[in-house]
Design an enzyme around this catalytic site. Structure first.
Site, PDB file in Angstrom:
ATOM      1  N   ASP A   1     -36.607  18.943 -58.702  1.00  0.00           N
ATOM      2  CA  ASP A   1     -37.436  19.196 -59.889  1.00  0.00           C
ATOM      3  C   ASP A   1     -36.715  18.607 -61.098  1.00  0.00           C
ATOM      4  OD1 ASP A   1     -35.362  20.873 -60.496  1.00  0.00           O
ATOM      5  OD2 ASP A   1     -36.602  22.648 -60.814  1.00  0.00           O
TER       6      ASP A   1
ATOM      7  N   LYS B   1     -41.767  17.630 -53.923  1.00  0.00           N
ATOM      8  CA  LYS B   1     -41.003  18.731 -54.512  1.00  0.00           C
ATOM      9  C   LYS B   1     -41.545  20.074 -54.021  1.00  0.00           C
ATOM     10  CE  LYS B   1     -41.691  21.087 -58.017  1.00  0.00           C
ATOM     11  NZ  LYS B   1     -42.111  21.611 -59.310  1.00  0.00           N
TER      12      LYS B   1
END
Ligand code: SF4
Length: 214
Positions: A138, A120
């Site tokens: 996310d 991420k």
């Protein structure tokens, strides 16, 4: 549910959120790296308050690589998980100096070597600091894309792959920002505000009567 392609859904979200962009404040790839590490389990608003002071004095790998961990912990204490985050920032700074000539690397496999950096965070850096096509998954992107029906995977990695398949590469980075904006402002974790949502007709969650797709 009316079937429509992902591009059309994103265009509608883009009309709704014409200013969708990274909400972390940063001037360099390294500042973005630090801010992104700090943002885990913390709001961007809080991170920006912390980095607003922090970056006035410390904003280069050299500034952090040789800093005592306790000192950095004090500087970032209000963002939660500050011990782990301080360790990651110091470790990443040391590796950037020792292995990458002082520069934040711009390749996924190299970014993943940095302490505290997962897919991420690496995708956030690639997309925002280096303008590479990337979809950082996310908590908002994960939740919203599954509710809409753009993805169904059970892990962020699976959802990232599904979104990369479903969305034209030219829209990957924008898609990340749009899904986050929508997740923060309307399609919230606790109670999505479906009435008035610009994409409700195309949303799996809404058209199935609000059956929870988390
Ligand atoms: S209709 Fe509801 S669940 Fe679907 S995207 Fe909009 S706010 Fe989220």
């Amino acid at each position: 549910m009316i079937k429509v392609d992902s591009e059309h859904i994103l265009e509608m979200l883009a009309n709704e959120y014409p200013d969708a962009k990274c909400e972390l404040s940063y001037k360099t790839p390294f500042e973005l790296l630090v801010a992104t590490i700090l943002s885990a389990q913390c709001t961007d608003v809080r991170v920006n308050i912390i980095t607003g002071d922090l970056f006035k004095e410390y904003n280069e790998p050299d500034d952090f690589a040789y800093m005592k961990q306790e000192k950095l912990e004090e500087l970032i204490r209000s963002c939660g998980f500050y011990k782990n985050k301080a360790k990651s920032i110091i470790g990443a700074s040391q590796m950037i100096i020792e292995s990458f000539a002082g520069n934040v690397p711009d390749k996924m496999e190299e970014l993943l070597k940095l302490p505290g950096v997962g897919r991420k965070t690496a995708n956030v850096i690639l997309s925002n600091a280096f303008s590479r096509p990337a979809i950082a998954v996310d908590t908002h992107v994960f939740r919203v894309s599954r509710r809409i029906g753009l993805a169904s995977g059970n892990t962020p990695d699976e959802v990232e792959r599904e979104l990369m398949d479903a969305i034209p590469i030219s829209m990957w980075s924008l898609a990340h920002h749009l899904l986050i904006f929508h997740g923060r402002r309307r399609c919230t974790a606790r109670k999505p505000q479906c009435e008035g949502c610009c994409i409700s007709r195309y949303c799996k969650y809404y058209t199935k009567g609000g059956n929870r797709v988390e």
